[in-house]
Design a protein around this motif. Structure first.
Motif, short mmCIF file in Angstrom:
data_model
loop_
_atom_site.label_atom_id
_atom_site.label_comp_id
_atom_site.label_asym_id
_atom_site.label_seq_id
_atom_site.Cartn_x
_atom_site.Cartn_y
_atom_site.Cartn_z
N PHE A 26 -16.22 23.45 -6.77
CA PHE A 26 -17.12 22.42 -7.30
C PHE A 26 -16.57 21.02 -7.06
O PHE A 26 -17.26 20.16 -6.49
CB PHE A 26 -17.34 22.64 -8.81
N PHE A 27 -15.33 20.78 -7.47
CA PHE A 27 -14.78 19.43 -7.36
C PHE A 27 -14.56 19.01 -5.91
O PHE A 27 -14.81 17.86 -5.54
CB PHE A 27 -13.49 19.32 -8.17
N THR A 29 -16.19 20.11 -3.28
CA THR A 29 -17.51 19.89 -2.68
C THR A 29 -18.04 18.51 -3.05
O THR A 29 -18.55 17.77 -2.19
CB THR A 29 -18.50 20.97 -3.12
N CYS A 30 -17.87 18.16 -4.33
CA CYS A 30 -18.28 16.82 -4.78
C CYS A 30 -17.49 15.75 -4.05
O CYS A 30 -18.04 14.71 -3.66
CB CYS A 30 -18.07 16.68 -6.29
N GLY A 31 -16.20 16.01 -3.83
CA GLY A 31 -15.37 15.05 -3.13
C GLY A 31 -15.79 14.85 -1.69
O GLY A 31 -15.83 13.71 -1.18
N ILE A 33 -18.76 15.34 -0.40
CA ILE A 33 -20.05 14.62 -0.41
C ILE A 33 -19.82 13.14 -0.68
O ILE A 33 -20.42 12.27 -0.03
CB ILE A 33 -20.99 15.23 -1.46
N LEU A 34 -18.94 12.83 -1.64
CA LEU A 34 -18.65 11.44 -1.98
C LEU A 34 -18.08 10.68 -0.79
O LEU A 34 -18.51 9.55 -0.48
CB LEU A 34 -17.67 11.39 -3.14
N TYR A 138 -10.30 17.82 -13.05
CA TYR A 138 -10.75 16.51 -12.59
C TYR A 138 -9.59 15.70 -12.05
O TYR A 138 -9.69 15.07 -10.99
CB TYR A 138 -11.44 15.74 -13.73
#
Length: 239
Positions: A26-27, A29-31, A33-34, A138
């Motif tokens: 999750f984290f 993947t978010c990274g 994308i960011l 996080y």
């Protein structure tokens, strides 16, 4: 609220279990994308996003420490933010504010060498939705994302000198933690004993031998991390 955050373990965390894998996926993947999104933005917006990431990681350590204190009082053996990843998160705003490359050079190898191990072999007991779980992932994944954000968006890369700067800095941190642990009878930087969970240190011998073994492999490990950047730099210069 504090009781929910710290005492009620709704689930126990298990390394390589479903919560471990989901958190990492999750984290990161978010990274990804960011970072891809930020690369398309104007410079001022890229800086703004980097500041939010830096300050939020640092603030999460302050908040975590504060909540622990109001939850069960202050314990100097556990509540100082002196484990390497927590300490590094507190240092991020120093680079964000000063923009001095030396600070990034130091934390670059601390994060990719130390924090990556904390992601692979977490020293974590509580599962989701305990606040310790959320903070842990996080901060640890966020530090790695921050490093790649700066290198890919700002194109700030380490050099061979960076390896030795970071190595010298980690020796200074080690000496500082020796003093802190001696004064408080704590185990910051895992100098006094190994983590409770299984980690790479388990393969380096018993205390205190694992400390000496780790000292011997830190510099080669930093050089290994730098090697892809060396190859990239060499390939570009040969064109």
């Amino acid at each position: 609220m504090a009781n929910f955050l710290f005492f009620e373990n709704h689930s126990k965390f298990e390394s390589f279990g479903i919560q471990h894998l989901v958190a990492v996926l999750f984290f990161f993947t978010c990274g990804i994308i960011l970072i891809k999104w930020a690369k398309k933005l104007p410079k001022e917006k890229q800086i703004y996003i980097e500041k939010i990431l830096s300050y939020s990681l640092s603030f999460s350590i302050v908040l975590w420490t504060f909540l622990k204190i109001i939850d069960r009082g202050f314990d100097i053996k556990h509540d100082l933010p002196f484990q390497l990843c927590n300490f590094t998160a507190l240092l991020l705003p120093v680079f964000t504010i000063t923009r001095k490359k030396i600070y990034f050079e130091i934390i670059f190898f601390w994060i990719l060498a130390g924090t990556s191990q904390a992601v692979i072999t977490p020293d974590l007991a509580q599962g989701f939705p305990n606040y310790n779980f959320i903070k842990y992932w996080y901060v640890h994944t966020g530090l790695i994302i921050y490093v790649f954000y700066v290198t890919t968006v700002y194109q700030i890369y380490p050099t061979l000198k960076s390896v030795f700067k970071s190595f010298i800095a980690i020796q200074g941190y080690f000496l500082l933690m020796l003093i802190v642990n001696k004064m408080t009878n704590a185990n910051y930087f895992y100098i006094s004993r190994k983590p409770n969970s299984a980690t790479l240190l388990d393969y380096l011998g018993d205390w205190p031998y694992y400390i000496f073994t780790a000292e011997l492999i830190i510099l080669p490990y930093f050089l290994l991390i730098y090697f892809p950047f060396y190859l990239t730099k060499k390939r570009i210069s040969s064109k």
